[in-house]
Structure formats: C-alpha cells, structure tokens
Scaffold this active site. Structure first.
Site, PDB file in Angstrom:
ATOM      1  N   ARG A   1       5.313   1.567  -5.014  1.00 42.84           N
ATOM      2  CA  ARG A   1       3.919   1.657  -4.731  1.00 42.84           C
ATOM      3  C   ARG A   1       3.166   0.914  -6.111  1.00 42.84           C
ATOM      4  O   ARG A   1       3.283   1.506  -7.201  1.00 42.84           O
ATOM      5  CB  ARG A   1       3.238   3.011  -4.616  1.00 42.84           C
ATOM      6  CG  ARG A   1       1.602   2.676  -4.344  1.00 42.84           C
ATOM      7  CD  ARG A   1       0.829   4.047  -4.559  1.00 42.84           C
ATOM      8  NE  ARG A   1      -0.525   3.638  -4.461  1.00 42.84           N
ATOM      9  CZ  ARG A   1      -1.411   4.210  -4.932  1.00 42.84           C
ATOM     10  NH1 ARG A   1      -1.419   5.122  -5.898  1.00 42.84           N
ATOM     11  NH2 ARG A   1      -2.491   4.216  -4.711  1.00 42.84           N
TER      12      ARG A   1
ATOM     13  N   ARG B   1     -17.380   9.707  -6.175  1.00 43.28           N
ATOM     14  CA  ARG B   1     -17.748   8.429  -6.618  1.00 43.28           C
ATOM     15  C   ARG B   1     -19.039   7.942  -5.532  1.00 43.28           C
ATOM     16  O   ARG B   1     -19.263   8.735  -4.597  1.00 43.28           O
ATOM     17  CB  ARG B   1     -16.675   7.329  -6.264  1.00 43.28           C
ATOM     18  CG  ARG B   1     -15.644   7.504  -7.239  1.00 43.28           C
ATOM     19  CD  ARG B   1     -14.299   6.696  -6.865  1.00 43.28           C
ATOM     20  NE  ARG B   1     -13.413   7.433  -6.637  1.00 43.28           N
ATOM     21  CZ  ARG B   1     -12.114   6.947  -5.833  1.00 43.28           C
ATOM     22  NH1 ARG B   1     -12.010   5.500  -5.447  1.00 43.28           N
ATOM     23  NH2 ARG B   1     -10.990   7.716  -5.513  1.00 43.28           N
TER      24      ARG B   1
ATOM     25  N   GLU C   1       1.967   6.678   3.836  1.00 41.57           N
ATOM     26  CA  GLU C   1       2.156   5.365   2.804  1.00 41.57           C
ATOM     27  C   GLU C   1       3.412   5.287   2.587  1.00 41.57           C
ATOM     28  O   GLU C   1       3.950   4.125   2.468  1.00 41.57           O
ATOM     29  CB  GLU C   1       1.137   5.591   1.551  1.00 41.57           C
ATOM     30  CG  GLU C   1      -0.248   5.472   2.129  1.00 41.57           C
ATOM     31  CD  GLU C   1      -1.387   5.765   1.101  1.00 41.57           C
ATOM     32  OE1 GLU C   1      -1.561   5.054   0.231  1.00 41.57           O
ATOM     33  OE2 GLU C   1      -1.743   6.971   0.883  1.00 41.57           O
TER      34      GLU C   1
ATOM     35  N   HIS D   1      -6.429   0.902  -0.757  1.00 37.42           N
ATOM     36  CA  HIS D   1      -5.803   1.740   0.263  1.00 37.42           C
ATOM     37  C   HIS D   1      -4.991   0.810   1.524  1.00 37.42           C
ATOM     38  O   HIS D   1      -4.882   1.395   2.652  1.00 37.42           O
ATOM     39  CB  HIS D   1      -6.851   2.611   1.265  1.00 37.42           C
ATOM     40  CG  HIS D   1      -7.511   3.557   0.097  1.00 37.42           C
ATOM     41  ND1 HIS D   1      -8.987   3.969   0.342  1.00 37.42           N
ATOM     42  CD2 HIS D   1      -7.177   4.422  -0.778  1.00 37.42           C
ATOM     43  CE1 HIS D   1      -9.274   4.699  -0.346  1.00 37.42           C
ATOM     44  NE2 HIS D   1      -8.190   5.044  -1.401  1.00 37.42           N
TER      45      HIS D   1
ATOM     46  N   ASN E   1       6.505   6.268  -6.335  1.00 39.02           N
ATOM     47  CA  ASN E   1       5.007   6.153  -6.868  1.00 39.02           C
ATOM     48  C   ASN E   1       4.781   6.741  -8.437  1.00 39.02           C
ATOM     49  O   ASN E   1       4.608   7.994  -8.641  1.00 39.02           O
ATOM     50  CB  ASN E   1       4.099   6.948  -5.927  1.00 39.02           C
ATOM     51  CG  ASN E   1       2.498   6.598  -6.256  1.00 39.02           C
ATOM     52  OD1 ASN E   1       2.135   5.920  -7.146  1.00 39.02           O
ATOM     53  ND2 ASN E   1       1.502   7.247  -5.490  1.00 39.02           N
TER      54      ASN E   1
END
Ligand code: AMP
Length: 402
Positions: free
Chosen positions: A91, A241, A385, A180, A7
């Site tokens: 990723r 957010r 993940e 996601h 990643n």
C-alpha cells in the site's frame, strides 16, 4: 496466487497473506513499535489463535523477516515455503500525477514515489522502507505498489483543477488528488458484483465514512470526482478534521488572530470535525450516546456530519449522467452505523434514495438496505483494501509476464 500485502508505517507494519483464487485471508498481523527493544508482533493464522510477542525489532527489514519466518514456520505457518509467494503488494499513499495505476516497483517507479514525498511526507518514506526490506529479503519476488491516489486518476480536469490562477496547477502541481482510492475501488467492484452489473456500467456514489471520510462519484466503474483534495482535510467533516472551511476564514485566523500556519494546520487536522464541534469525542459511538442523552453539541455534530454527507451524495450524483445505480456505505461508520445512515439518507428521497428501516439494521455485512422498489439501491459493503491490493497486485504481475 498467494500474495503478501504490506502496509508499512514509520514504526509499524500491517500484513495479510491472501489467496486471490479463494479471496481468503490465510493469516494476518501487525508489527508495532519497530525500532524499539520492546516491539510487539501480533499474528493470527486463519482459524487459529491470536498471538502476541514482545521482542526487539531493529528496523523494517527485521520486522518483515520475522513475518516471513512466521508464515513459513512449521508450528504457526500457513505456507510450506516462500516459493509459494507469487508477489508482494505494497500500500503506497501517494502516486502524485505521474502514477495513475498500480505498478511493478522497479527503479523508475520507486524514483517517482520518492518524488511524491513532499505530498505525503509522513507516509511515502515509510511505505518505501517496506519495499526496500522486501527487495533485500526476497529479491526474486516481484513487488507491486497500489496507491491511495491512483483510482482517482480518471477524474476529468473540471473535477481536479482548483479554480486558482491556473499557474499554480501548471507550475506547482496544486490540484485535487483524492484518497481512499483502494477502498472506493473495492466497494464499487463489490457493489457492481452484488447488483449483477458489469463494473464498466456501474454508476454510484461510494461513501467511505470512517475516522477519515471521502465520497466518490464512480461512473462506469471509474472515479469522476471525490471530496478529498490536495490533502486529506476537505469535504465532509471527519473525526478531528474540519472538512470544508472557507479559505477566507483561515486567512482571518492568521491575519487577525495572529495564529501561525502550524497552529491553523493543527486546528483543521486535529482539533476540528466531530471532536471540535461536540467537545465530546471524535468517535461516532460516543457522539450517538451523548446525543441520545440530550447533549446539544453532540447532536449538532451528528447533524453537521449528516448534512455534509447528504449534500455531497447529491452533488456527486451530478457527475454520473442520468443514472444512479447505488449509494454505497463503507468503513467504520458507514458499515456499522444504522442511525447515521438513516439520518444521512433522510432528505435524499428527491433523487430516489430511500432506506428500509428493517434492512438497515445490519452492521459490518454486505447488504442492500433500500426498499425493494427503490430506484437507487442503498448498500452496505464492508471495505477490504487488502483484498483489492492483492487482486491488483496479481493483475500487474500477470500482465508483466504476458
Ligand atoms: P475507521 O476509521 O474505518 O476504523 O472508522 C472509525 C469510526 O467508525 C469511528 O468514528 C467509530 O465510532 C465508527 N464506528 C465503529 N463502530 C461503530 C458503530 N457500531 N456505530 C457507529 N459508529 C461506529
């Protein structure tokens, strides 16, 4: 197959070496401050000591070379030679509309990822630096891209086209992409495995509740709708957010309060959500502590978060047809927050979602937390993940050799 999962960020490289047969992590680590003289190399072999080295790392190629040297070193390594490496899984954040599944990274797919840079300007170029470094260092090993957006490629048009003038979709590609995806895909897969339902028959709402939040309607193992959209700011409020805000309110901030679009962007991405409402913190643990001491805005932030999550669980269930097998909680808050899980599920009894308080005490472990006789299983499934990227990478490489 042994798969290295990378990643790559602009100044960091997170890595894990996984064995897909055993589904185990052989080693993992993080390279930080890439490009600086005092970069940091964190490394841990499975069952071994964590180590931390401070050293100069000029760029991504130097960082990844250090990773490859370390995983094969006689002292701290976990494989004898790089020949054991079956593939590298990267990723990648944005695959846009054209990349709808994990793909072998060749000239054509890399060009498509590059085309998506305007959609993820901070992430895609950094992800590509990791791919470029691997191609230089180990040109014989296949590289596979696994995308945050790809799982949502199965959404129907009714879920992904915004009700703007259709020309903005057709001409400018303005649409819901969803994010996601690797996490939603993994927890749906695990939930189906745990319940003994073939993935193709699994219907559920997966709730990725971390600093970023998204919920997905998974029908027959496929994404049908999701709460994140063109960017990563809509749906449920997150750490900083805003989640959904009437666009008219944002236009008002610009037209009447004279805010610039940059200021509005900073407000909705960095100054809102749990932190903005509470004025305390973006962190769920801090909010629960403050609320327990009577802090009113911390309590309000918790209630707004729970209300929005609950509302979307019910809304997304409408995409599942007549059967909801499970509601699945994952990511930092979903895996570790029994109080907030309880608060969210309170009020969902009408659709068969109930929690058993004893079973709900679990943190960070796979569990069914609904009562035995509840029609809908409520589950906790820690996301993974990296494992999902490794499994997809193996599938792509195996198919390419068939
Ligand atoms: P993530 O982005 O998946 O790392 O999740 C980060 C969020 O998980 C933060 O809001 C943390 O407060 C939350 N979190 C981590 N541990 C706990 C816990 N024990 N209880 C409640 N929330 C937690």
């Amino acid at each position: 197959m042994k798969i290295l999962v990378l990643n790559s960020g602009s100044s960091s490289i997170k890595f894990q070496l996984l064995d897909t047969v055993e589904r185990t992590v052989m080693c993992k680590g993080l390279v930080e401050r890439v490009g600086l003289a005092d970069a940091i190399f964190n490394y841990q072999p499975a069952g071994g000591e964590k180590s931390k080295q401070i050293l100069p790392i000029a760029d991504h190629t130097a960082g990844i070379k250090l990773v490859l040297d370390t995983i094969t070193s006689p002292e701290r390594g976990v494989i004898a030679s790089l020949d054991e490496l079956g593939a590298v899984g990267h990723r990648i954040v944005h695959g846009g509309e054209k990349i709808q599944r994990s793909v072998l990274l060749d000239e054509e797919s890399l060009a498509l990822i590059d085309e998506c840079t305007p959609l993820a300007p901070l992430h895609n170029p950094a992800n590509l630096m990791g791919v470029d470094a691997m191609q230089k260092l180990l040109p014989q090993v296949p590289n596979v891209g696994v995308f945050d957006t790809a799982f949502h490629a199965t959404m129907p048009k009714s879920a992904f086209v915004f009700a703007l003038d259709y020309a903005y979709y057709e001409k400018h590609g303005i649409r819901r992409f969803g994010f996601h995806g690797t996490s939603h895909q993994y927890v749906a897969l695990r939930a189906a495995e745990i319940l003994g339902i073939p993935l193709e028959d699994f219907n559920g709402v997966t709730c990725h509740l971390g600093n970023g939040v998204s919920l997905t309607a998974v029908k027959g193992g496929k994404s049908m709708d999701t709460t994140l959209g063109f960017g990563t700011c809509c749906g449920v409020p997150m750490g900083t957010r805003s989640g959904d805000v009437d666009p008219a309110a944002l236009m008002h901030l610009i037209d009447e309060l004279g805010m610039t679009s940059r200021q509005v962007c900073d407000l909705i991405y960095k100054g809102s959500g749990l932190k903005g409402i509470s004025g305390v913190s973006h962190d769920m643990r801090d909010l629960e502590e403050a609320a327990a001491k009577g802090h009113e805005r911390a309590e309000l932030a918790l209630e707004i978060f729970a209300h929005a999550t609950r509302k979307y669980i019910a809304a997304l269930a409408t995409s599942l047809g007549d059967r909801v097998d499970a509601v699945v909680f994952t990511a930092g808050i979903g895996e570790n927050g029994p109080e907030i899980r309880e608060r969210i599920c309170r009020g969902l009894g009408f659709m068969g979602v109930r929690i058993d308080p004893e079973r709900n005490r679990v943190r960070g472990k796979e569990a069914v937390i609904s009562p035995e006789d509840a029609p809908v299983k409520v589950m906790v499934v820690p996301t993974n993940e990296e494992l999902m990227i490794a499994l997809d990478t193996e599938a792509v490489v195996t198919a390419s050799r068939a």
